[in-house]
Scaffold this active site. Sequence first.
Site, short mmCIF file in Angstrom:
data_model
loop_
_atom_site.label_atom_id
_atom_site.label_comp_id
_atom_site.label_asym_id
_atom_site.label_seq_id
_atom_site.Cartn_x
_atom_site.Cartn_y
_atom_site.Cartn_z
NE ARG A 1 1.85 -4.51 11.27
CZ ARG A 1 2.50 -4.30 10.38
NH1 ARG A 1 3.98 -4.93 10.50
NH2 ARG A 1 2.36 -3.58 9.47
NE ARG B 1 6.23 -0.60 10.03
CZ ARG B 1 5.18 -0.50 9.39
NH1 ARG B 1 5.09 -0.09 8.07
NH2 ARG B 1 3.96 -0.97 9.73
CE LYS C 1 -2.44 -1.10 3.50
NZ LYS C 1 -1.85 -2.33 4.09
NE ARG D 1 -4.64 -1.02 9.65
CZ ARG D 1 -3.66 -0.36 9.34
NH1 ARG D 1 -3.75 0.49 8.44
NH2 ARG D 1 -2.61 -1.07 9.91
NE ARG E 1 7.18 -3.15 6.10
CZ ARG E 1 5.91 -3.01 6.09
NH1 ARG E 1 5.39 -2.40 4.91
NH2 ARG E 1 5.18 -3.31 7.34
#
Length: 219
Positions: free
Chosen positions: A168, A157, A13, A88, A124
Amino acid sequence: MRIILLGPPGSGKGTQGELIEKAYGIERFSTGDLLREAVDKGTDLGRRIQKPMERGELVSDDIVIELIQEKINKKDSQAGYILDGFPRNIQQARELEKIDPGKDEIALDIRISDHEVIERLSGRRVCSGCGAVFNLKKNHPEHQDACDKCGGTLIQREDDRPEVKKKRLEVYHARSENLTGYYKSKSTYREVDGSGGIKKVFARIAAVLNQHLSKKEVI
Ligand code: AMP
């Protein structure tokens, strides 16, 4: 036009949102980025949301709605915007409709498998200097720990750590069905295959957006 980016964490995203922003000249608002900025700056808000974010939970609706309302209200009401990470849940979706009612809208659902989510989040890395995002496997930086753009240190992160990313994904699945149902019933829902490279996915997204824009011109 309002472009809402749906899809699980790691579906691209942020990356695709930036490409849309550049190609179509519409501003992107990412609630995740805004919240992380508050945490990094150590503001009152940042201190309140740090723990739930580290646990991979959602922060309260009131907080994100206020952040988004501020951004949308600051803009020229004719101009478009891209929402990355908001709404969300249905409550947030309804509030958005109240903040900016009747807006021409596309809810783009970038679909990837859970397996791919876990793979992508594991690789990531984010630049601690400029926020650029890399993936150690698919979009790797030239040097393992340094940002290609500014030379800053690349970090993982907090919420991409193994135990948190699973949480998540659970949080995403618990709400995504209702949310897609909501946008399907508004007929603004569009699904896009999020697998493959960044350029390939962007080409699919651009095709959907261009089709939408050309229809509007005819009308
Ligand atoms: P993201 O960068 O979109 O994956 O968001 C990172 C984290 O920020 C999420 O795991 C939540 O803790 C929080 N967050 C971002 N957007 C929202 C939202 N719309 N509602 C509640 N929490 C959010």
